[in-house]
Design a protein around this motif. Structure first.
Motif, PDB file in Angstrom:
ATOM      1  N   UNK A  46      13.223   1.708  -2.669  1.00 47.74           N
ATOM      2  CA  UNK A  46      12.999   2.976  -1.985  1.00 47.74           C
ATOM      3  C   UNK A  46      12.480   2.811  -0.566  1.00 47.74           C
ATOM      4  N   UNK A  47      12.626   1.609  -0.010  1.00 40.67           N
ATOM      5  CA  UNK A  47      12.171   1.372   1.357  1.00 40.67           C
ATOM      6  C   UNK A  47      13.134   2.038   2.333  1.00 40.67           C
ATOM      7  N   UNK A  48      14.410   1.927   2.049  1.00 42.51           N
ATOM      8  CA  UNK A  48      15.414   2.588   2.865  1.00 42.51           C
ATOM      9  C   UNK A  48      15.838   3.869   2.176  1.00 42.51           C
ATOM     10  N   UNK A  49      16.287   4.829   2.963  1.00 43.91           N
ATOM     11  CA  UNK A  49      16.752   6.101   2.408  1.00 43.91           C
ATOM     12  C   UNK A  49      18.113   5.897   1.760  1.00 43.91           C
TER      13      UNK A  49
ATOM     14  N   UNK B   5       0.822  -1.203   0.000  1.00 39.61           N
ATOM     15  CA  UNK B   5       0.000   0.000   0.000  1.00 39.61           C
ATOM     16  C   UNK B   5       0.856   1.253   0.000  1.00 39.61           C
ATOM     17  N   UNK B   6       1.978   1.208   0.694  1.00 41.60           N
ATOM     18  CA  UNK B   6       2.885   2.356   0.701  1.00 41.60           C
ATOM     19  C   UNK B   6       4.263   1.903   1.146  1.00 41.60           C
ATOM     20  N   UNK B   7       5.252   2.697   0.792  1.00 40.34           N
ATOM     21  CA  UNK B   7       6.618   2.405   1.219  1.00 40.34           C
ATOM     22  C   UNK B   7       6.713   2.555   2.734  1.00 40.34           C
ATOM     23  N   UNK B   8       5.985   3.512   3.278  1.00 41.60           N
ATOM     24  CA  UNK B   8       5.995   3.718   4.727  1.00 41.60           C
ATOM     25  C   UNK B   8       5.500   2.477   5.454  1.00 41.60           C
TER      26      UNK B   8
ATOM     27  N   UNK C  77       8.167  -0.178   5.117  1.00 40.81           N
ATOM     28  CA  UNK C  77       9.304   0.164   5.972  1.00 40.81           C
ATOM     29  C   UNK C  77       9.005  -0.176   7.428  1.00 40.81           C
ATOM     30  N   UNK C  78       7.770   0.055   7.869  1.00 39.18           N
ATOM     31  CA  UNK C  78       7.424  -0.250   9.263  1.00 39.18           C
ATOM     32  C   UNK C  78       7.464  -1.756   9.520  1.00 39.18           C
ATOM     33  N   UNK C  79       7.221  -2.548   8.490  1.00 39.36           N
ATOM     34  CA  UNK C  79       7.286  -4.002   8.625  1.00 39.36           C
ATOM     35  C   UNK C  79       8.728  -4.489   8.604  1.00 39.36           C
TER      36      UNK C  79
END
Length: 81
Positions: free
Chosen positions: A67-70, A29-32, A35-37
């Protein structure tokens, strides 16, 4: 006989198509959310063996490319080699 052949041909085309459609993946649903997972615990992690390190690096490459990590996190993982 023709009807049976047509039915078999239809099944041979339809069944694989349905199986492939059912095996598809959808994007998160989103990269955010992703990333939280996933988190960022692997940044800078070093494997005990070269094989472990390759597995970690392959995972990191996917997270960076997606793009999950910066960019900074990805760069930090590559430091110290």
């Amino acid at each position: 006989m023709q009807r049976r052949a047509a039915l078999i041909q239809s099944a041979l085309i339809t069944i694989p198509a349905l199986m492939l459609a059912g095996c598809g993946t959808s994007a998160p649903a989103s990269v955010t959310a992703l990333r939280s997972i996933v988190g960022a615990d692997l940044v800078g992690t070093r494997g005990a063996t070269p094989a472990d390190q390759r597995k970690i690096d392959r995972t990191v490459v996917g997270l960076c490319a997606g793009g999950v990590w910066t960019k900074a996190e990805c760069k930090r993982h590559g430091e110290g080699r």
